[in-house]
Design a protein around this motif. Structure first.
Motif, PDB file in Angstrom:
ATOM      1  N   GLN A 210       0.842  -1.183   0.000  1.00 48.96           N
ATOM      2  CA  GLN A 210       0.000   0.000   0.000  1.00 48.96           C
ATOM      3  C   GLN A 210       0.886   1.245   0.000  1.00 48.96           C
ATOM      4  O   GLN A 210       1.957   1.263   0.590  1.00 48.96           O
ATOM      5  CB  GLN A 210      -0.956   0.022   1.189  1.00 48.96           C
ATOM      6  N   GLU A 211       0.381   2.268  -0.686  1.00 48.28           N
ATOM      7  CA  GLU A 211       1.168   3.483  -0.858  1.00 48.28           C
ATOM      8  C   GLU A 211       1.206   4.343   0.398  1.00 48.28           C
ATOM      9  O   GLU A 211       2.264   4.822   0.793  1.00 48.28           O
ATOM     10  CB  GLU A 211       0.602   4.283  -2.038  1.00 48.28           C
ATOM     11  N   ARG A 212       0.040   4.550   1.045  1.00 46.78           N
ATOM     12  CA  ARG A 212      -0.039   5.393   2.240  1.00 46.78           C
ATOM     13  C   ARG A 212      -1.006   4.770   3.247  1.00 46.78           C
ATOM     14  O   ARG A 212      -2.158   4.501   2.874  1.00 46.78           O
ATOM     15  CB  ARG A 212      -0.550   6.800   1.889  1.00 46.78           C
TER      16      ARG A 212
ATOM     17  N   THR B 227       7.326   3.511  -8.030  1.00 48.49           N
ATOM     18  CA  THR B 227       7.740   4.710  -7.285  1.00 48.49           C
ATOM     19  C   THR B 227       8.519   4.358  -6.018  1.00 48.49           C
ATOM     20  O   THR B 227       8.835   5.248  -5.228  1.00 48.49           O
ATOM     21  CB  THR B 227       6.516   5.544  -6.880  1.00 48.49           C
ATOM     22  N   TRP B 228       8.827   3.076  -5.864  1.00 50.58           N
ATOM     23  CA  TRP B 228       9.580   2.634  -4.676  1.00 50.58           C
ATOM     24  C   TRP B 228      10.643   1.634  -5.101  1.00 50.58           C
ATOM     25  O   TRP B 228      10.385   0.735  -5.910  1.00 50.58           O
ATOM     26  CB  TRP B 228       8.650   1.975  -3.654  1.00 50.58           C
TER      27      TRP B 228
ATOM     28  N   ALA C 197       3.493   4.830 -13.341  1.00 49.69           N
ATOM     29  CA  ALA C 197       3.145   6.015 -12.554  1.00 49.69           C
ATOM     30  C   ALA C 197       3.466   7.314 -13.281  1.00 49.69           C
ATOM     31  O   ALA C 197       2.935   8.377 -12.926  1.00 49.69           O
ATOM     32  CB  ALA C 197       3.872   5.986 -11.211  1.00 49.69           C
TER      33      ALA C 197
ATOM     34  N   PRO D 189       7.593   5.597  -0.877  1.00 49.33           N
ATOM     35  CA  PRO D 189       7.562   5.937  -2.301  1.00 49.33           C
ATOM     36  C   PRO D 189       8.017   7.376  -2.540  1.00 49.33           C
ATOM     37  O   PRO D 189       7.871   8.242  -1.673  1.00 49.33           O
ATOM     38  CB  PRO D 189       6.084   5.757  -2.671  1.00 49.33           C
TER      39      PRO D 189
ATOM     40  N   PHE E 199       2.841   3.737   3.918  1.00 49.66           N
ATOM     41  CA  PHE E 199       3.569   2.812   3.072  1.00 49.66           C
ATOM     42  C   PHE E 199       3.790   1.459   3.732  1.00 49.66           C
ATOM     43  O   PHE E 199       4.177   1.363   4.889  1.00 49.66           O
ATOM     44  CB  PHE E 199       4.926   3.395   2.678  1.00 49.66           C
TER      45      PHE E 199
ATOM     46  N   ASN F 223      -4.865   5.721 -10.470  1.00 46.61           N
ATOM     47  CA  ASN F 223      -4.075   5.769  -9.228  1.00 46.61           C
ATOM     48  C   ASN F 223      -2.944   4.748  -9.206  1.00 46.61           C
ATOM     49  O   ASN F 223      -2.708   4.067  -8.209  1.00 46.61           O
ATOM     50  CB  ASN F 223      -4.988   5.557  -8.011  1.00 46.61           C
ATOM     51  N   LYS F 224      -2.212   4.652 -10.308  1.00 46.05           N
ATOM     52  CA  LYS F 224      -1.099   3.715 -10.389  1.00 46.05           C
ATOM     53  C   LYS F 224       0.152   4.325  -9.750  1.00 46.05           C
ATOM     54  O   LYS F 224       0.482   5.479 -10.005  1.00 46.05           O
ATOM     55  CB  LYS F 224      -0.819   3.349 -11.843  1.00 46.05           C
ATOM     56  N   TRP F 225       0.856   3.543  -8.933  1.00 45.13           N
ATOM     57  CA  TRP F 225       2.063   4.056  -8.282  1.00 45.13           C
ATOM     58  C   TRP F 225       3.273   3.156  -8.522  1.00 45.13           C
ATOM     59  O   TRP F 225       4.275   3.237  -7.834  1.00 45.13           O
ATOM     60  CB  TRP F 225       1.817   4.291  -6.793  1.00 45.13           C
ATOM     61  N   ASP F 226       3.181   2.362  -9.569  1.00 45.77           N
ATOM     62  CA  ASP F 226       4.337   1.552  -9.962  1.00 45.77           C
ATOM     63  C   ASP F 226       5.068   2.248 -11.132  1.00 45.77           C
ATOM     64  O   ASP F 226       4.425   2.660 -12.087  1.00 45.77           O
ATOM     65  CB  ASP F 226       3.898   0.147 -10.375  1.00 45.77           C
TER      66      ASP F 226
END
Length: 221
Positions: free
Chosen positions: A128-130, A188-189, A171, A196, A132, A183-186
């Motif tokens: 999960q992003e937040r 970012t980490w 992302a 992230p 994290f 809401n894609k966050w790949d």
């Protein structure tokens, strides 16, 4: 082979000729960028700006799945990389993306699959992003190293410049190409991060790693 205005704008930017904002509109800046790019490449038409294969971008992803490549993932991406850095072929070869059709090519990026190779690290199940949480299958350095290596190889094979407009993470698609995503966050980490980061900054870091591998290959040759 046909190319959208947005694809042409991104290609011009990747070749070093800025069309301004990538917005899918054929304005004066876009026309000037096309003209400059054609002159630089000795081309006569839009198709001359692109590789004959029709491939012109690489998109990075993570599967959001557990370790262990499965058939559903092989259908969604052209190549997958497991936690040990081994590369697995997807159901569809990269060349299938040139004339994208649902069921006949990998559907890895919303409204942005045509001409784009989808490379994914098999990781981040339960993340999960937040706040994290990296989940039970975090991205590993062997995966990132293999991702950059395969990207370098595809860039060399298909004349894809290593730029923000042609080699980018899922992302980065929305902020860079203006194509709305969900809401894609790949990606970012990375494994040495506590949380992230900014998509484009992380993308720049990965692109630098790709350039290093391309330089190493040229030196070795």
């Amino acid at each position: 082979m046909t190319y959208s205005i947005r694809d042409t704008q991104a290609r011009c930017a990747a070749l070093g000729h800025s069309p301004g904002t990538i917005d899918g509109m054929m304005g004066p800046k876009t026309r000037a960028a096309i003209s400059a790019a054609l002159q630089a490449r000795g081309g006569r038409g839009i198709a001359d700006l692109f590789h004959p294969s029709g491939l012109h971008r690489i998109h990075w992803h993570w599967t959001a799945g557990a370790y262990g490549v499965i058939d559903m993932e092989r259908r969604a991406y052209n190549e997958l990389i497991d936690q040990d850095g081994n590369v697995w072929d997807g159901l569809f070869r990269p060349e299938a993306q040139a004339n994208y059709r649902v069921g006949h090519a990998a559907s890895h990026t919303l409204n942005a699959n045509t001409g784009a190779i989808g490379l994914s690290v098999d990781a981040m199940a339960g993340a999960q992003e937040r706040p994290f949480f990296a989940g039970r299958a975090p991205v590993t350095w062997p995966q990132i190293n293999a991702l950059c290596e395969r990207t370098a190889q595809h860039c060399a094979m298909y004349d894809i410049p290593v730029s923000r407009w042609s080699v980018l993470s899922h992302a980065e698609i929305q902020p860079t190409l203006g194509i709305r995503q969900r809401n894609k966050w790949d990606i970012t980490w990375l494994p040495d991060m506590s949380a992230p980061g900014d998509p484009v900054q992380i993308g720049d870091r990965l692109r630098d790693m790709v350039r290093e591998r391309m330089q190493d290959a040229r030196v070795a040759a």
